[in-house]
Design a protein around this motif. Structure first.
Motif, mmCIF file in Angstrom:
data_model
loop_
_atom_site.group_PDB
_atom_site.id
_atom_site.type_symbol
_atom_site.label_atom_id
_atom_site.label_comp_id
_atom_site.label_asym_id
_atom_site.label_seq_id
_atom_site.Cartn_x
_atom_site.Cartn_y
_atom_site.Cartn_z
ATOM 1 N N SER A 531 0.827 -1.211 0.000
ATOM 2 C CA SER A 531 0.000 0.000 0.000
ATOM 3 C C SER A 531 0.860 1.259 0.000
ATOM 4 O O SER A 531 0.372 2.340 -0.308
ATOM 5 N N ASP A 532 2.139 1.134 0.339
ATOM 6 C CA ASP A 532 3.029 2.294 0.235
ATOM 7 C C ASP A 532 3.477 2.552 -1.202
ATOM 8 O O ASP A 532 4.109 3.563 -1.478
ATOM 9 N N GLY A 533 3.180 1.630 -2.087
ATOM 10 C CA GLY A 533 3.642 1.767 -3.470
ATOM 11 C C GLY A 533 2.778 2.719 -4.256
ATOM 12 O O GLY A 533 1.927 2.315 -5.038
ATOM 13 N N LYS A 534 2.986 3.996 -4.024
ATOM 14 C CA LYS A 534 2.133 4.992 -4.681
ATOM 15 C C LYS A 534 2.878 6.306 -4.806
ATOM 16 O O LYS A 534 3.856 6.562 -4.098
ATOM 17 N N LEU A 535 2.396 7.134 -5.706
ATOM 18 C CA LEU A 535 2.859 8.519 -5.792
ATOM 19 C C LEU A 535 1.640 9.353 -5.441
ATOM 20 O O LEU A 535 0.690 9.421 -6.211
ATOM 21 N N ALA A 536 1.659 9.935 -4.263
ATOM 22 C CA ALA A 536 0.476 10.656 -3.810
ATOM 23 C C ALA A 536 0.843 11.968 -3.121
ATOM 24 O O ALA A 536 0.107 12.463 -2.273
ATOM 25 N N ARG A 537 2.007 12.479 -3.462
ATOM 26 C CA ARG A 537 2.371 13.836 -3.025
ATOM 27 C C ARG A 537 3.014 14.501 -4.223
ATOM 28 O O ARG A 537 3.919 13.944 -4.836
ATOM 29 N N PHE A 538 2.549 15.688 -4.522
ATOM 30 C CA PHE A 538 3.011 16.370 -5.721
ATOM 31 C C PHE A 538 3.459 17.787 -5.389
ATOM 32 O O PHE A 538 2.999 18.363 -4.402
ATOM 33 N N ILE A 539 4.339 18.317 -6.226
ATOM 34 C CA ILE A 539 4.856 19.668 -5.964
ATOM 35 C C ILE A 539 3.718 20.679 -6.056
ATOM 36 O O ILE A 539 2.806 20.540 -6.848
ATOM 37 N N ASP A 540 3.810 21.704 -5.213
ATOM 38 C CA ASP A 540 2.779 22.744 -5.228
ATOM 39 C C ASP A 540 3.374 24.044 -4.696
ATOM 40 O O ASP A 540 2.989 24.520 -3.643
ATOM 41 N N ARG A 541 4.337 24.584 -5.407
ATOM 42 C CA ARG A 541 4.954 25.881 -5.080
ATOM 43 C C ARG A 541 5.193 26.102 -3.591
ATOM 44 O O ARG A 541 4.492 26.887 -2.952
ATOM 45 N N GLY A 542 6.153 25.422 -3.052
ATOM 46 C CA GLY A 542 6.489 25.636 -1.648
ATOM 47 C C GLY A 542 5.701 24.736 -0.712
ATOM 48 O O GLY A 542 5.950 24.695 0.479
ATOM 49 N N HIS A 543 4.715 24.024 -1.257
ATOM 50 C CA HIS A 543 3.921 23.095 -0.454
ATOM 51 C C HIS A 543 3.862 21.774 -1.206
ATOM 52 O O HIS A 543 4.561 21.585 -2.181
ATOM 53 N N SER A 544 2.977 20.899 -0.753
ATOM 54 C CA SER A 544 2.742 19.701 -1.544
ATOM 55 C C SER A 544 1.240 19.492 -1.578
ATOM 56 O O SER A 544 0.504 20.043 -0.761
ATOM 57 N N LYS A 545 0.794 18.718 -2.568
ATOM 58 C CA LYS A 545 -0.636 18.432 -2.640
ATOM 59 C C LYS A 545 -0.809 16.933 -2.870
ATOM 60 O O LYS A 545 0.053 16.294 -3.481
ATOM 61 N N PRO A 546 -1.929 16.368 -2.392
ATOM 62 C CA PRO A 546 -2.100 14.917 -2.462
ATOM 63 C C PRO A 546 -2.611 14.442 -3.817
ATOM 64 O O PRO A 546 -2.583 13.256 -4.091
ATOM 65 N N LEU A 547 -3.107 15.352 -4.636
ATOM 66 C CA LEU A 547 -3.709 14.939 -5.904
ATOM 67 C C LEU A 547 -3.143 15.767 -7.034
ATOM 68 O O LEU A 547 -2.827 16.944 -6.853
#
Ligand code: PLP
Length: 662
Positions: A531-547
């Motif tokens: 279940s850890d095999g995922k990409l679920a954090r993405f760049i978001d200008r100084g933050h991160s987003k889950p989608l």
């Protein structure tokens, strides 16, 4: 809100402006910020690669992948742009040359590449070859890396920095390497290495060049902050530094003490941290010369960071400085520490790994499918139970709420929240009724479908609200409940292990269709059964987003995703979880006339190879299966033709890479 997303599912429509252009895609995914100058988006909506930066020449990444597939190189595919590697090296040197000129620094810059950052043969060979004109060297942290560095680095001027724990054989090898015509610097990291160096030097009648790694008290921030300070794993405390100088003096080796080293951890986010460390190290350097060591080199270690999200902030995935700022600070600070005290300025050494090797490789993987929500509103049936009728009414009311908008009553958030509370209540009622046997399985299915329809209707109305409208957290979360899972032909444990191990962010985006507005939100699930095999954090200008904003899949059309800036550390840290092996890799060179050359093809691990890595014998496994099929044939449960087909599949799999065939 507790709303399990049943099947991975489809996604929330993002308001469609109808005027979407490729440049909007570039800005949505930040390509115009983190990608500069190597990556951009063409008017067709394809990711373009400019392997030589501003010096001209571009390749269409999508066309490139198509042509590589024509060479039987299947996805996932690691594409290494050797021109980018060269360009990074050149930029690093140019930055230091500029700073040296600007501050009138009376010394030179002479860097090394830390081999641990990417040990691949073609990568190290390329760096050594390109680096010749600057006498660029290598840094090794183990005996195997020392072997690589010793054999590849033939330039007698280039530094071979020997870090890491060192036993007697490591030290003797370094001493003998000096006689071989190399320039090894044995950096003392632990106090107990001192007697070993002295003993080895006596025995061989010659010493290596010696360096000292100092434990600085300057505090770093971020993930590698603990690499400095009194409790750091490596380096000598100040009392140990002084004791070492005395021991070397007594052993008549002080003349070989030439270098002071520090390393304050990888991906320095905040330049202020580096400045403190430089000042502290500059003072120690001065003291060492006053104590009689000839010195000559100050090695500022690695840590030069990468702006993964293009935000130019001191956040984890970024840096609040440029390469030029970094070089300027190193040069100016060291000069300030030395010149006023009449100490000759040292040759500046850096061990930048991440900053050199991140940009040049791009991982492209394909999406195998996307989970879909049970979409739409099911047709009413005769004599529907009350619970279902309640859900139906709620959904209709939400939709009606939206169409009121023309009456100057924009969909009221309050009414949406109320409707959502109702929907959740009716859904719970439906589940309770099912458990007690009052609702059939098809009825329960319709109840779930209607709940999702409510969810979808609310989410699309929220999108239509004027920007800045306050939306309760619970309703905001609907978007992620509705988000889609995109199934990726990839193992994050193999190809992007830092996303899993240390929450590292890399830019991830589709490499085509960027001229088309993405209308879904989603994240990626990889091939592993983890279940850890995922990409679920993405760049978001100084933050991160889950989608991430993504496109709906189209029948019969591939959907290709690129993971960028992952040329440092990922390959060697990647593991064989679930026995997914290395991916195919290619080295690409820009050629004249907008063409390219495929310089090297490095085939990914085959299934046979990953099995062997775990001590299995593929031939023996096949033989056992052959015997099992003979038994089944004899029993009459397996036809001869089926047995032949089974064996053919097994044999073919052994020869192929571990990933799914597109
Ligand atoms: C890992 C390491 C480096 C490389 O650091 P980057 O952040 O990749 O530049 C340099 N020096 C030492 C001693 C290291 O351990």
């Amino acid at each position: 809100m507790v709303l399990a997303n049943p099947s991975g599912t489809a996604a929330v429509p993002i308001a469609n402006s109808g005027t979407w252009k490729a440049s909007d895609g570039a800005s949505l995914y930040g390509v115009d910020r983190w990608g500069d100058p190597y990556f951009s988006v063409s008017p067709r909506g394809h990711v373009m690669v400019q392997p030589r930066g501003e010096r001209g020449g571009a390749l269409d990444l999508v066309e490139l992948v198509k042509e590589l597939q024509g060479r039987d190189l299947s996805l996932p595919l690691l594409i290494r742009f050797d021109d980018i590697l060269e360009d990074r090296l050149e930029r690093l040197h140019t930055a230091f040359e500029r700073a040296i000129a600007q501050y009138g620094y009376a010394g030179r810059y002479q860097g090394v590449f830390p081999v641990k950052c990417n040990q691949q043969r073609h990568v190290v060979e390329q760096l050594v070859e390109t680096g010749k004109r600057w006498h660029f060297g290598l840094e090794a942290g183990s005996k195997a890396e020392l072997l690589i560095a010793l054999s590849l680095l033939e330039d007698p001027e280039a530094l071979l920095i020997c870090n890491g724990y060192k036993d007697r054989r490591y030290i003797e090898t370094a001493i003998l390497a000096r006689r071989l015509g190399r320039k090894p610097v044995v950096v003392i990291e632990q106090a107990d290495e001192v007697p070993r160096i002295i003993a080895a030097s006596r025995e061989l009648g010659g010493a290596p060049l010696i360096g000292i790694r100092a434990k600085l008290s300057s505090r770093s921030t971020g993930r590698w902050g603990s690499s400095v300070g009194e409790r750091a794993k490596f380096g000598l405390s100040i009392p140990d530094v002084l004791a070492t100088v005395e021991a070397l003096r007594q052993a008549d080796l002080l003349d070989d003490l030439r270098l002071l080293h520090f390393h304050i951890g990888s991906q320095i986010n905040d330049i202020a941290v580096l400045k403190d460390a430089l000042q502290e190290a500059g003072q120690i350097y001065g003291e060492l010369t006053r104590l009689g060591a000839p010195m000559g080199y100050l090695d500022v270690g690695g840590g030069l960071g990468i702006d993964y999200d293009g935000s130019r902030t001191a956040s984890a995935a970024s840096t609040n400085y440029s390469l030029q700022n970094y070089a300027n600070d190193v040069v100016a600070t060291v000069r300030e520490c030395c010149e006023p005290h009449g100490i000759p300025v040292p040759t500046l050494v850096s061990e930048s790994g991440r900053a050199i090797a991140s940009h040049f490789s791009v991982l492209v993987f394909d999406v195998l499918g996307a989970g879909a929500l049970p979409g739409g509103v099911p047709e009413p049936v005769a004599a529907e139970p009350l619970i279902l009728r309640n859900l139906r009414d709620t959904q209709a009311a939400i939709v009606a709420n939206g169409s009121d908008a023309d009456a100057a009553t924009a969909p009221s958030v309050e009414r949406l929240q109320e409707a959502w509370n109702d929907a959740l209540k009716f859904k719970d009622d439906a589940l309770a009724a099912f458990r007690l046997g009052y609702l059939s399985l098809p009825e329960r299915a319709r109840a779930e479908q209607l709940t999702w329809a409510c969810c979808q209707a609310i989410a699309s109305q929220l999108e239509a609200l004027p920007p800045g409208t306050a939306i309760p957290e619970e309703l905001k979360a609907l978007a992620s409940a509705l988000a889609g899972t995109y199934y990726a032909n990839l193992s994050v444990f193999r190809s992007a292990p830092d996303t899993w191990a240390i929450d590292q962010l890399f830019p991830v985006l589709p490499i085509h269709r960027l001229d088309e507005q993405p209308t879904r939100l989603g994240s990626f699930a990889d091939l592993t059964c983890d279940s850890d095999g995922k990409l679920a954090r993405f760049i978001d200008r100084g933050h991160s987003k889950p989608l991430l904003e993504l496109h709906p899949l189209r029948d019969g059309e591939p959907y290709w995703i690129g993971l960028f800036l992952a040329g440092a550390y990922q390959e060697v840290m990647g593991n064989l979880h679930n026995l997914f092996g290395s991916t195919n890799a290619v080295h690409i060179r820009l050629a004249d006339g907008g063409r390219y050359r495929v310089d090297h093809v490095v085939r990914g691990d085959t299934n046979a190879e990953v099995l062997e890595a775990m001590e299995h014998d593929p031939a023996q496994l096949l033989e056992r299966l052959r015997l099992a099929s003979e038994t089944a044939i004899a029993r009459g449960s397996l036809a001869l033709s089926d047995a032949r087909r089974l064996m053919a599949h097994l044999k073919a799999s052994l020869e192929q890479t571990t990933y799914l065939e597109g």
